[in-house]
Design a protein around this motif. Structure first.
Motif, PDB file in Angstrom:
ATOM      1  N   ARG A 104       0.845  -1.188   0.000  1.00 26.08           N
ATOM      2  CA  ARG A 104       0.000   0.000   0.000  1.00 26.08           C
ATOM      3  C   ARG A 104       0.880   1.238   0.000  1.00 26.08           C
ATOM      4  NH1 ARG A 104      -4.591  -2.729   2.134  1.00 26.08           N
ATOM      5  NH2 ARG A 104      -4.624  -4.449   0.639  1.00 26.08           N
ATOM      6  N   LEU A 105       0.701   2.085  -1.006  1.00 18.56           N
ATOM      7  CA  LEU A 105       1.456   3.332  -1.135  1.00 18.56           C
ATOM      8  C   LEU A 105       2.966   3.092  -1.058  1.00 18.56           C
ATOM      9  CD1 LEU A 105      -0.780   5.646   1.081  1.00 18.56           C
ATOM     10  CD2 LEU A 105      -0.780   5.460  -1.417  1.00 18.56           C
ATOM     11  N   GLY A 106       3.406   2.039  -1.683  1.00 16.55           N
ATOM     12  CA  GLY A 106       4.820   1.731  -1.735  1.00 16.55           C
ATOM     13  C   GLY A 106       5.382   1.051  -0.508  1.00 16.55           C
ATOM     14  N   VAL A 107       4.535   0.706   0.456  1.00 12.26           N
ATOM     15  CA  VAL A 107       4.964   0.054   1.680  1.00 12.26           C
ATOM     16  C   VAL A 107       4.385  -1.349   1.723  1.00 12.26           C
ATOM     17  CG1 VAL A 107       4.984   0.142   4.197  1.00 12.26           C
ATOM     18  CG2 VAL A 107       5.084   2.259   2.871  1.00 12.26           C
ATOM     19  N   ALA A 108       5.214  -2.321   2.076  1.00 16.40           N
ATOM     20  CA  ALA A 108       4.787  -3.708   2.157  1.00 16.40           C
ATOM     21  C   ALA A 108       4.389  -4.066   3.583  1.00 16.40           C
ATOM     22  CB  ALA A 108       5.899  -4.633   1.683  1.00 16.40           C
ATOM     23  N   TYR A 109       3.227  -4.668   3.729  1.00 16.44           N
ATOM     24  CA  TYR A 109       2.729  -5.107   5.024  1.00 16.44           C
ATOM     25  C   TYR A 109       2.578  -6.620   5.004  1.00 16.44           C
ATOM     26  CZ  TYR A 109       1.531  -0.188   5.642  1.00 16.44           C
ATOM     27  OH  TYR A 109       1.584   1.180   5.752  1.00 16.44           O
ATOM     28  N   PRO A 110       3.190  -7.303   5.960  1.00 15.64           N
ATOM     29  CA  PRO A 110       3.097  -8.763   5.975  1.00 15.64           C
ATOM     30  C   PRO A 110       1.758  -9.254   6.515  1.00 15.64           C
ATOM     31  CG  PRO A 110       4.385  -8.034   7.835  1.00 15.64           C
ATOM     32  CD  PRO A 110       4.082  -6.796   7.028  1.00 15.64           C
ATOM     33  N   ASN A 111       1.286 -10.306   5.913  1.00 22.43           N
ATOM     34  CA  ASN A 111       0.154 -11.066   6.431  1.00 22.43           C
ATOM     35  C   ASN A 111       0.656 -12.469   6.713  1.00 22.43           C
ATOM     36  OD1 ASN A 111      -2.148  -9.092   6.019  1.00 22.43           O
ATOM     37  ND2 ASN A 111      -1.327  -9.219   3.938  1.00 22.43           N
ATOM     38  N   ASP A 112       0.545 -12.885   7.949  1.00 27.68           N
ATOM     39  CA  ASP A 112       1.197 -14.101   8.408  1.00 27.68           C
ATOM     40  C   ASP A 112       0.263 -14.815   9.377  1.00 27.68           C
ATOM     41  OD1 ASP A 112       4.445 -14.718  10.016  1.00 27.68           O
ATOM     42  OD2 ASP A 112       3.258 -15.946   8.644  1.00 27.68           O
ATOM     43  N   TYR A 113      -0.228 -15.983   8.979  1.00 24.92           N
ATOM     44  CA  TYR A 113      -1.196 -16.714   9.777  1.00 24.92           C
ATOM     45  C   TYR A 113      -0.714 -18.131  10.021  1.00 24.92           C
ATOM     46  CZ  TYR A 113      -4.100 -12.823   8.276  1.00 24.92           C
ATOM     47  OH  TYR A 113      -4.595 -11.563   8.018  1.00 24.92           O
ATOM     48  N   TRP A 114      -1.091 -18.661  11.182  1.00 25.93           N
ATOM     49  CA  TRP A 114      -0.624 -19.976  11.622  1.00 25.93           C
ATOM     50  C   TRP A 114      -1.776 -20.856  12.068  1.00 25.93           C
ATOM     51  CZ3 TRP A 114       4.486 -21.434  11.423  1.00 25.93           C
ATOM     52  CH2 TRP A 114       5.409 -20.404  11.168  1.00 25.93           C
ATOM     53  N   GLY A 115      -1.650 -22.133  11.804  1.00 25.79           N
ATOM     54  CA  GLY A 115      -2.553 -23.113  12.366  1.00 25.79           C
ATOM     55  C   GLY A 115      -2.140 -23.488  13.774  1.00 25.79           C
ATOM     56  N   GLN A 116      -2.937 -24.331  14.399  1.00 20.07           N
ATOM     57  CA  GLN A 116      -2.688 -24.718  15.788  1.00 20.07           C
ATOM     58  C   GLN A 116      -1.646 -25.818  15.918  1.00 20.07           C
ATOM     59  OE1 GLN A 116      -5.188 -25.874  13.973  1.00 20.07           O
ATOM     60  NE2 GLN A 116      -5.061 -28.083  14.337  1.00 20.07           N
ATOM     61  N   GLY A 117      -1.333 -26.481  14.833  1.00 21.07           N
ATOM     62  CA  GLY A 117      -0.365 -27.559  14.830  1.00 21.07           C
ATOM     63  C   GLY A 117      -1.009 -28.919  14.995  1.00 21.07           C
ATOM     64  N   THR A 118      -0.357 -29.925  14.447  1.00 17.98           N
ATOM     65  CA  THR A 118      -0.792 -31.303  14.612  1.00 17.98           C
ATOM     66  C   THR A 118       0.425 -32.167  14.926  1.00 17.98           C
ATOM     67  OG1 THR A 118      -2.061 -33.117  13.607  1.00 17.98           O
ATOM     68  CG2 THR A 118      -0.640 -31.852  12.127  1.00 17.98           C
ATOM     69  N   GLN A 119       0.277 -33.042  15.901  1.00 16.79           N
ATOM     70  CA  GLN A 119       1.380 -33.865  16.367  1.00 16.79           C
ATOM     71  C   GLN A 119       1.581 -35.067  15.451  1.00 16.79           C
ATOM     72  OE1 GLN A 119       3.493 -33.546  19.275  1.00 16.79           O
ATOM     73  NE2 GLN A 119       4.577 -35.191  18.187  1.00 16.79           N
ATOM     74  N   VAL A 120       2.819 -35.268  15.026  1.00 15.90           N
ATOM     75  CA  VAL A 120       3.222 -36.462  14.302  1.00 15.90           C
ATOM     76  C   VAL A 120       4.280 -37.173  15.137  1.00 15.90           C
ATOM     77  CG1 VAL A 120       4.342 -37.390  12.243  1.00 15.90           C
ATOM     78  CG2 VAL A 120       2.701 -35.506  12.042  1.00 15.90           C
TER      79      VAL A 120
END
Length: 124
Positions: A104-120
């Motif tokens: 936006r207007l020459g500036v980058a904004y991160p969008n970063d989302y995470w799941g809750q995780g699953t055990q292996v």
């Protein structure tokens, strides 16, 4: 309201395969790079695999090249991690991640989302 929900984890014997799924909602899935991370017990969270928004390119950590495959189905808002020939050292909590940059207007904004995780857990 973004949600990433992993599924498919569990206890598996060495040498066996497992497929993890991550269902996304609340975001424009087809615009996000999707990633899988894992965190072994007592260790840091590390990137395992990444896939571009269209699915046209993938990259893997050296430790899983030839063993794991990441894929996505944008029509289903889902990313997968196919894990073959599992070893005890693959034991970890596996996390789904969605990432994008909004400019936006020459500036980058991160969008970063995470799941809750699953055990292996890989054990005989």
């Amino acid at each position: 309201q973004v949600q990433l929900v992993e599924s498919g984890g569990g206890l598996v014997q060495p040498g066996r395969p497992l497929r993890l799924s991550c269902a996304a909602s609340g975001l424009t899935f087809s615009t996000y790079v999707m990633n899988w991370y894992r965190q072994p017990p007592g260790k840091d969270r590390d990137l395992v695999a990444t896939i571009t928004s269209t699915g046209g390119s993938t990259n893997y950590a050296d430790s899983v090249k030839g063993q794991f495959t990441i894929s996505r189905d944008n029509a289903k808002n889902t990313v997968y991690l196919q894990m073959n020939s599992l070893k005890p050292e693959d034991t970890a909590v596996y996390y789904c991640n969605a990432f994008s940059l909004s400019r936006r207007l020459g500036v980058a904004y991160p969008n970063d989302y995470w799941g809750q995780g699953t055990q292996v857990t890989v054990s005989s």
